[in-house]
Scaffold this motif. Structure first.
Motif, mmCIF file in Angstrom:
data_model
loop_
_atom_site.group_PDB
_atom_site.id
_atom_site.type_symbol
_atom_site.label_atom_id
_atom_site.label_comp_id
_atom_site.label_asym_id
_atom_site.label_seq_id
_atom_site.Cartn_x
_atom_site.Cartn_y
_atom_site.Cartn_z
ATOM 1 N N LYS A 1 1.228 -1.465 0.162
ATOM 2 C CA LYS A 1 -0.123 0.165 0.020
ATOM 3 C C LYS A 1 0.969 1.051 -0.360
ATOM 4 N N ARG A 2 0.030 2.178 -0.454
ATOM 5 C CA ARG A 2 0.510 3.484 -1.117
ATOM 6 C C ARG A 2 2.081 3.085 -2.248
ATOM 7 N N GLN A 3 2.467 2.190 -2.272
ATOM 8 C CA GLN A 3 3.354 2.314 -3.676
ATOM 9 C C GLN A 3 2.324 2.528 -4.603
ATOM 10 N N SER A 4 3.258 2.511 -5.941
ATOM 11 C CA SER A 4 2.919 3.327 -7.320
ATOM 12 C C SER A 4 2.671 2.324 -8.358
ATOM 13 N N VAL A 5 1.336 2.038 -9.642
ATOM 14 C CA VAL A 5 1.808 0.978 -10.553
ATOM 15 C C VAL A 5 1.154 1.621 -11.789
ATOM 16 N N ALA A 6 1.098 0.723 -12.432
ATOM 17 C CA ALA A 6 0.983 1.560 -13.773
ATOM 18 C C ALA A 6 0.467 0.403 -14.448
ATOM 19 N N PHE A 7 -0.652 0.497 -15.694
ATOM 20 C CA PHE A 7 -0.744 -0.704 -16.681
ATOM 21 C C PHE A 7 -1.214 -0.424 -18.164
ATOM 22 N N TRP A 8 -0.812 -1.153 -18.688
ATOM 23 C CA TRP A 8 -0.667 -1.095 -20.289
ATOM 24 C C TRP A 8 -1.557 -1.712 -20.907
ATOM 25 N N CYS A 9 -2.507 -0.870 -21.893
ATOM 26 C CA CYS A 9 -3.273 -1.221 -22.870
ATOM 27 C C CYS A 9 -3.245 -1.825 -24.106
#
Lengths: 109, 117
Positions: free
Chosen positions: B15-23
């Motif tokens: 929690k509090r971390q960041s994440v990115a998803f690609w499409c």
């Protein structure tokens, strides 16, 4: 916005029986009603859809009925087979597609 | 025809971390959707793009979620900072639906499963 209710949440049938899943929607402007099948760990895939100018549509063992006055539509699967076991989602669309919570169908051999 | 591509398939963060998803949608599909699917629930629309413009983002928690679709093709969904309740599968879908039309099949990607610890 649109609200879609789906019942039942779980449906267990014996192979060869029929299965019926029902959905209701709130937005009278909705005019497109697709059904998606999602197998465990897989992506949802369209199995049948119906537009508001049609009351019923059939594709082999699958049929969908629509009652626009009552704002409900149903999925009917006849002669169920074990490979029909999956989660089924209904959706209603006027402007954006809104999904129901899903029905887990279990077909026992 | 290639389907909708998503990455990563799985992501575990604290929690509090960041994440990115690609499409990457199906070629030629103007409309792109990001859905959040929490275990046992139906897909919930987060954002809908028509080419590179936002059609609807009314259910996107804008204090922590952001999405963009530069050049009207690929799209990225970012969460920063992540919360425990963000644990879900993030589904990208595309459709060949011209603006003003409401019908059209959604083609989904395999999804990105996020676990927030």
């Amino acid at each position: 916005g649109e609200n879609v209710e789906q019942h039942p949440s779980t449906l267990s049938v014996q192979e060869g029986d029929s299965a019926v899943i029902k959905c209701t929607y709130s937005d009278s402007a909705s005019n497109y009603f697709p059904w998606y099948k999602q197998e465990l760990g897989k992506r949802p895939q369209l199995i049948i859809d119906i537009r508001s100018n049609v009351g019923e549509k059939k594709d082999q063992r699958i049929a969908v009925t629509l009652n626009k006055t009552a704002k409900h539509f149903s999925l009917h699967i006849t002669e169920t087979q074990p490979e029909d076991s999956a989660v089924y989602f209904c959706a209603a669309r006027s402007y954006i597609p809104t999904f129901g919570r899903g029905t887990s169908l279990i077909v026992h051999p | 025809e290639a389907g909708v591509a998503q990455s990563p398939r799985y992501k575990i963060i604290e929690k509090r971390q960041s994440v990115a998803f690609w499409c990457n949608p199906i070629s030629g599909h103007a409309t792109l959707y990001w859905y959040q699917q929490i275990l046992g629930q139906g897909p919930k629309l987060l954002i809908q793009f028509q080419n590179n413009g936002v059609v609807d983002d009314s259910q996107l928690p804008k204090d922590r979620f952001s999405a963009e679709r530069l050049k009207g093709v690929d799209s990225t969904l970012k969460i920063q900072p992540a919360k425990l309740e963000d644990s879900a599968v993030y589904l990208c879908a595309s459709s060949l639906v011209p603006r003003g039309s409401v019908t059209g099949e959604l083609f989904f990607g395999e999804g990105s499963r996020l676990t927030v610890l």
